[in-house]
Motif scaffolding. Structure first.
Motif, PDB file in Angstrom:
ATOM      1  N   UNK A 159       0.846  -1.207   0.000  1.00 57.18           N
ATOM      2  CA  UNK A 159       0.000   0.000   0.000  1.00 57.18           C
ATOM      3  C   UNK A 159       0.882   1.257   0.000  1.00 57.18           C
ATOM      4  N   UNK A 160       1.516   1.562  -1.139  1.00 56.01           N
ATOM      5  CA  UNK A 160       2.375   2.745  -1.192  1.00 56.01           C
ATOM      6  C   UNK A 160       1.552   4.034  -1.241  1.00 56.01           C
ATOM      7  N   UNK A 161       1.954   5.020  -0.494  1.00 56.70           N
ATOM      8  CA  UNK A 161       1.312   6.330  -0.522  1.00 56.70           C
ATOM      9  C   UNK A 161       2.398   7.397  -0.519  1.00 56.70           C
ATOM     10  N   UNK A 162       2.042   8.583  -0.938  1.00 53.61           N
ATOM     11  CA  UNK A 162       3.027   9.666  -0.959  1.00 53.61           C
ATOM     12  C   UNK A 162       3.537  10.001   0.443  1.00 53.61           C
ATOM     13  N   UNK A 163       2.645  10.140   1.454  1.00 46.37           N
ATOM     14  CA  UNK A 163       3.149  10.443   2.801  1.00 46.37           C
ATOM     15  C   UNK A 163       4.059   9.356   3.366  1.00 46.37           C
ATOM     16  N   UNK A 164       3.673   8.069   3.183  1.00 43.43           N
ATOM     17  CA  UNK A 164       4.500   7.010   3.762  1.00 43.43           C
ATOM     18  C   UNK A 164       5.826   6.856   3.016  1.00 43.43           C
ATOM     19  N   UNK A 165       5.841   7.155   1.717  1.00 48.18           N
ATOM     20  CA  UNK A 165       7.104   7.142   0.991  1.00 48.18           C
ATOM     21  C   UNK A 165       8.047   8.203   1.535  1.00 48.18           C
ATOM     22  N   UNK A 166       7.484   9.377   1.856  1.00 47.13           N
ATOM     23  CA  UNK A 166       8.303  10.447   2.437  1.00 47.13           C
ATOM     24  C   UNK A 166       8.734  10.066   3.847  1.00 47.13           C
ATOM     25  N   UNK A 167       7.778   9.575   4.658  1.00 47.57           N
ATOM     26  CA  UNK A 167       8.098   9.170   6.031  1.00 47.57           C
ATOM     27  C   UNK A 167       9.162   8.074   6.050  1.00 47.57           C
ATOM     28  N   UNK A 168       9.057   7.133   5.117  1.00 49.39           N
ATOM     29  CA  UNK A 168      10.015   6.031   5.077  1.00 49.39           C
ATOM     30  C   UNK A 168      11.439   6.552   4.923  1.00 49.39           C
ATOM     31  N   UNK A 169      11.631   7.470   3.988  1.00 52.91           N
ATOM     32  CA  UNK A 169      12.966   8.018   3.768  1.00 52.91           C
ATOM     33  C   UNK A 169      13.457   8.802   4.984  1.00 52.91           C
ATOM     34  N   UNK A 170      12.546   9.568   5.589  1.00 51.21           N
ATOM     35  CA  UNK A 170      12.919  10.331   6.777  1.00 51.21           C
ATOM     36  C   UNK A 170      13.303   9.397   7.915  1.00 51.21           C
ATOM     37  N   UNK A 171      12.512   8.323   8.096  1.00 49.19           N
ATOM     38  CA  UNK A 171      12.754   7.407   9.206  1.00 49.19           C
ATOM     39  C   UNK A 171      14.045   6.623   9.023  1.00 49.19           C
ATOM     40  N   UNK A 172      14.384   6.285   7.778  1.00 48.47           N
ATOM     41  CA  UNK A 172      15.670   5.616   7.544  1.00 48.47           C
ATOM     42  C   UNK A 172      16.807   6.514   7.991  1.00 48.47           C
ATOM     43  N   UNK A 173      16.718   7.798   7.668  1.00 50.75           N
ATOM     44  CA  UNK A 173      17.744   8.756   8.109  1.00 50.75           C
ATOM     45  C   UNK A 173      17.751   8.859   9.630  1.00 50.75           C
ATOM     46  N   UNK A 174      16.550   8.895  10.237  1.00 50.54           N
ATOM     47  CA  UNK A 174      16.457   8.970  11.700  1.00 50.54           C
ATOM     48  C   UNK A 174      17.121   7.760  12.346  1.00 50.54           C
ATOM     49  N   UNK A 175      16.854   6.568  11.813  1.00 51.81           N
ATOM     50  CA  UNK A 175      17.436   5.351  12.382  1.00 51.81           C
ATOM     51  C   UNK A 175      18.953   5.332  12.220  1.00 51.81           C
ATOM     52  N   UNK A 176      19.444   5.834  11.095  1.00 50.71           N
ATOM     53  CA  UNK A 176      20.898   5.896  10.891  1.00 50.71           C
ATOM     54  C   UNK A 176      21.529   6.842  11.908  1.00 50.71           C
ATOM     55  N   UNK A 177      20.881   7.984  12.138  1.00 52.90           N
ATOM     56  CA  UNK A 177      21.408   8.937  13.114  1.00 52.90           C
ATOM     57  C   UNK A 177      21.352   8.376  14.532  1.00 52.90           C
ATOM     58  N   UNK A 178      20.252   7.687  14.865  1.00 52.66           N
ATOM     59  CA  UNK A 178      20.151   7.065  16.179  1.00 52.66           C
ATOM     60  C   UNK A 178      21.230   6.001  16.359  1.00 52.66           C
ATOM     61  N   UNK A 179      21.489   5.234  15.297  1.00 47.96           N
ATOM     62  CA  UNK A 179      22.521   4.199  15.373  1.00 47.96           C
ATOM     63  C   UNK A 179      23.897   4.824  15.613  1.00 47.96           C
TER      64      UNK A 179
END
Length: 217
Positions: A159-179
């Motif tokens: 179920x791809x959506x524009x908001x979740x596609x944007x959130x996904x990219x943001x969250x990957x960056x967030x997880x990398x920074x947290x790591x």
């Protein structure tokens, strides 16, 4: 739901969001500030996903002109046709049984399995004030974040959506920074022990072979 709008179902939005957030919470049991940040970021993604799946189809409305012109005979306000990749890639039949949905389910299940396994090891190590180097932590340094990414990627496939596609990219960056922040704290706490662990254990791509776990002197 054929012929009628499958949206505006806010009870389903709340119910599905609550179920998946509860599952993630029961597996992770966040305790530290960083735990809560990663869990909170994942929860935002889940709410955005089910809001578009059952509440308000922002992506479909945004693309409505192109969709109506390209697929004039398809009612995209029915639930089954909300699986956009199913239609765009030319699959036929029930979208819940197409290859994308099957791969999606596999990724989600694997993600929750990895999340439960990794966090169990991590919290035992935190309670003992030792370095987590067993289980999945013997294969890679950040299995908990890999698990969240797998789950989100699985949902995006079905179920791809524009908001979740944007959130996904943001969250990957967030997880990398947290790591990165966690690694800095681990170096401060464990010093050479963590340095040796980092040299022998990849960060994000799990290794196939298992080394002997790193132990404290």
């Amino acid at each position: 739901m054929h012929g009628d709008s499958a949206y505006g179902l806010w009870t389903l939005v709340l119910l599905n969001s609550a179920i998946f957030i509860f599952f993630a919470f029961s597996f992770t049991k966040p305790k530290t500030q960083m735990d809560w940040r990663s869990f909170g970021a994942f929860s935002v993604f889940i709410v955005a996903l089910f809001t578009e799946m059952y509440g308000f189809p922002l992506t479909i409305y945004f693309l409505s002109g192109w969709l109506a012109e390209t697929y004039p005979s398809i009612d995209f306000l029915s639930h089954e046709n909300g699986h956009l990749l199913h239609t765009l890639l030319g699959f036929e039949g029930d979208p819940h049984f197409d290859p994308l949905h099957i791969v999606s389910n596999i990724l989600i299940v694997l993600g929750f399995f990895l999340l439960a396994s990794a966090w169990n090891v991590l919290h035992k190590a935190q309670q003992a004030h030792t370095l987590a180097t067993t289980g999945w932590y013997a294969r890679c340094r950040h299995p908990q974040y890999i698990a969240f990414i797998l789950i989100m990627l699985g949902f995006l496939l079905q179920w791809p959506t524009l908001p979740t596609l944007v959130f996904f990219q943001i969250l990957v960056v967030v997880y990398i920074q947290l790591a990165k922040r966690e690694e800095k704290l681990a170096l401060e706490e464990f010093g050479d022990l963590y340095h040796r662990y980092r040299e022998t254990t990849p960060g994000w791509i799990p290794k196939l072979t298992m080394d002997q776990p790193t132990t404290t002197p």
